[in-house]
Design a protein around this motif. Structure first.
Motif, short mmCIF file in Angstrom:
data_model
loop_
_atom_site.label_atom_id
_atom_site.label_comp_id
_atom_site.label_asym_id
_atom_site.label_seq_id
_atom_site.Cartn_x
_atom_site.Cartn_y
_atom_site.Cartn_z
N ARG A 49 35.07 58.86 42.46
CA ARG A 49 33.98 59.84 42.61
C ARG A 49 32.61 59.17 42.49
O ARG A 49 31.73 59.39 43.34
CB ARG A 49 34.13 60.93 41.55
N ARG A 50 32.42 58.37 41.48
CA ARG A 50 31.10 57.80 41.24
C ARG A 50 30.72 56.72 42.23
O ARG A 50 29.55 56.58 42.61
CB ARG A 50 31.02 57.26 39.81
N ALA A 51 31.70 55.92 42.65
CA ALA A 51 31.39 54.82 43.57
C ALA A 51 31.57 55.19 45.02
O ALA A 51 31.19 54.42 45.91
CB ALA A 51 32.26 53.60 43.24
N GLY A 52 32.18 56.36 45.27
CA GLY A 52 32.39 56.77 46.65
C GLY A 52 33.39 55.93 47.40
O GLY A 52 33.23 55.65 48.59
N VAL A 53 34.45 55.51 46.69
CA VAL A 53 35.49 54.69 47.32
C VAL A 53 36.78 55.50 47.38
O VAL A 53 36.96 56.48 46.64
CB VAL A 53 35.73 53.38 46.53
N PRO A 54 37.71 55.13 48.28
CA PRO A 54 38.98 55.86 48.38
C PRO A 54 39.76 55.84 47.08
O PRO A 54 39.72 54.85 46.33
CB PRO A 54 39.73 55.12 49.50
N ARG A 55 40.49 56.90 46.82
CA ARG A 55 41.28 57.00 45.59
C ARG A 55 42.27 55.85 45.44
O ARG A 55 42.39 55.28 44.36
CB ARG A 55 41.99 58.36 45.57
N PRO A 56 43.04 55.47 46.49
CA PRO A 56 43.98 54.35 46.31
C PRO A 56 43.27 53.05 45.89
O PRO A 56 43.78 52.27 45.08
CB PRO A 56 44.63 54.21 47.69
N ARG A 102 35.97 49.28 32.93
CA ARG A 102 37.25 49.13 32.27
C ARG A 102 37.60 50.36 31.44
O ARG A 102 36.79 50.86 30.67
CB ARG A 102 37.23 47.89 31.37
N GLY A 103 38.78 50.89 31.64
CA GLY A 103 39.23 52.07 30.91
C GLY A 103 38.84 53.38 31.58
O GLY A 103 39.24 54.45 31.10
N VAL A 104 38.06 53.32 32.66
CA VAL A 104 37.66 54.54 33.36
C VAL A 104 38.78 54.97 34.30
O VAL A 104 39.40 54.14 34.97
CB VAL A 104 36.36 54.29 34.16
N ALA A 105 39.05 56.25 34.35
CA ALA A 105 40.12 56.76 35.20
C ALA A 105 39.80 56.51 36.67
O ALA A 105 38.63 56.48 37.08
CB ALA A 105 40.32 58.26 34.96
N ALA A 106 40.86 56.33 37.45
CA ALA A 106 40.69 56.07 38.87
C ALA A 106 39.92 57.19 39.56
O ALA A 106 39.11 56.94 40.46
CB ALA A 106 42.05 55.87 39.54
N GLU A 107 40.16 58.44 39.13
CA GLU A 107 39.46 59.56 39.75
C GLU A 107 37.94 59.42 39.61
O GLU A 107 37.18 59.67 40.55
CB GLU A 107 39.91 60.88 39.12
N ALA A 115 40.43 52.90 44.21
CA ALA A 115 40.02 53.08 42.82
C ALA A 115 41.18 52.84 41.86
O ALA A 115 41.00 52.28 40.78
CB ALA A 115 39.45 54.48 42.63
N GLU A 116 42.38 53.25 42.26
CA GLU A 116 43.56 53.01 41.42
C GLU A 116 43.85 51.52 41.28
O GLU A 116 44.21 51.04 40.20
CB GLU A 116 44.77 53.75 42.00
N ARG A 117 43.69 50.79 42.38
CA ARG A 117 43.92 49.35 42.30
C ARG A 117 42.87 48.68 41.42
O ARG A 117 43.20 47.76 40.65
CB ARG A 117 43.89 48.74 43.72
N VAL A 118 41.63 49.11 41.51
CA VAL A 118 40.57 48.56 40.67
C VAL A 118 40.86 48.83 39.20
O VAL A 118 40.78 47.93 38.35
CB VAL A 118 39.20 49.14 41.06
N ALA A 119 41.19 50.07 38.87
CA ALA A 119 41.48 50.43 37.48
C ALA A 119 42.65 49.63 36.94
O ALA A 119 42.62 49.14 35.80
CB ALA A 119 41.76 51.93 37.38
N SER A 120 43.67 49.47 37.76
CA SER A 120 44.85 48.71 37.32
C SER A 120 44.51 47.25 37.08
O SER A 120 44.91 46.65 36.09
CB SER A 120 45.96 48.83 38.37
N ARG A 121 43.72 46.66 37.99
CA ARG A 121 43.35 45.24 37.87
C ARG A 121 42.50 45.00 36.63
O ARG A 121 42.71 44.03 35.90
CB ARG A 121 42.58 44.80 39.12
N LEU A 122 41.57 45.89 36.35
CA LEU A 122 40.71 45.70 35.19
C LEU A 122 41.46 45.91 33.89
O LEU A 122 41.19 45.24 32.89
CB LEU A 122 39.51 46.65 35.26
N ASP A 123 42.44 46.81 33.88
CA ASP A 123 43.26 46.98 32.69
C ASP A 123 44.09 45.73 32.41
O ASP A 123 44.26 45.32 31.26
CB ASP A 123 44.19 48.19 32.84
N GLU A 124 44.59 45.11 33.46
CA GLU A 124 45.39 43.89 33.29
C GLU A 124 44.56 42.75 32.73
O GLU A 124 45.03 41.97 31.92
CB GLU A 124 45.99 43.46 34.63
N GLY A 125 43.31 42.64 33.21
CA GLY A 125 42.48 41.50 32.79
C GLY A 125 41.42 41.85 31.80
O GLY A 125 40.45 41.13 31.62
#
Length: 236
Positions: free
Chosen positions: A209-216, A200-205, A218-228
């Protein structure tokens, strides 16, 4: 001389053949039809023995309290009979006559030796006995206080475990709700960060990078965790 006064008082009060050196208490924590758990706590000579505390996720769905207490007692007592758990001198369940009856039916299926069984009904703090009328003890009774202390500890232990399971379930749901996160990517994310809260609060980039997942993704994950975020921090 080795028995504490409250253990001897409990023996006299319940007319037990021997002082109840080891007492175990069962409590069920159940919120709705899912996630029922049983807690088993133990006291020896009137003192908590946390090394003997046990907890289990129940297979029987709620909210059938009788079936759940029966399952918990049967599973625990199977371990007693196999020598995996020490044999108690007294068994107590949190509840009334119905819970005591369900516990006795479970014991009858697996126990090879008799064991005294009682219940402690919350509303009136009445001791439920199998072959005698319910017993109402003075509020200052050492026997009653020892039973209440053990019952309350079982409730605390069970609720703590239940909350932990609910928090884990909700965290998993938070990731599962993100489009594109399947079992493999969820595992990669958790391996990289250790927990959802750490993401939570970690930038999508950085997530990408750390999890080796696509940038889009990662952006969805970051957005979802910020919401909840607030919900994820609360233990439920």
């Amino acid at each position: 001389a080795r028995f504490s006064p409250e253990v001897l008082d409990l023996q006299r009060t319940l007319a037990l053949g021997v002082p109840p050196w080891r007492v175990v208490c069962f409590d069920i924590s159940n919120f709705g039809a899912e996630g029922a758990v049983a807690a088993v706590v133990a006291a020896e000579n009137g003192r908590a023995r946390k090394g003997l505390y046990r907890r289990m996720r129940l297979r029987h769905p709620g909210p059938d309290d009788f079936a759940m207490i029966g399952e918990a007692v049967e599973r625990y007592w199977t371990r007693v009979e196999s020598g995996e758990e020490p044999r108690p001198d007294l068994l107590m369940v949190d509840g009334g006559a119905g819970q005591v009856g369900a516990a006795r039916a479970a014991l009858d299926r697996v126990a090879t030796a008799p064991v005294p069984l009682i219940g402690l009904a919350k509303r009136e703090e009445t001791v439920i006995r199998e072959d005698a009328p319910p017993l109402t003890l003075p509020r200052r009774s050492a026997a009653l206080r020892s039973l209440q202390r053990l019952r309350d500890e079982a409730h605390r232990f069970g609720i703590t475990y239940h909350r932990r399971l609910r928090a884990r379930s909700r965290i998993a749901s938070a990731l599962d709700a993100v489009p594109g996160v399947g079992p493999a990517r969820r595992a990669a994310l958790l391996k990289a960060f250790g927990s959802v809260a750490a993401m939570r609060g970690v930038a999508a980039e950085e997530i990408a990078r750390r999890a080796g997942v696509p940038r889009p993704l990662a952006e969805r994950v970051a957005s979802r965790l910020d919401e909840g975020g607030d919900a994820l921090r609360r233990p439920a």
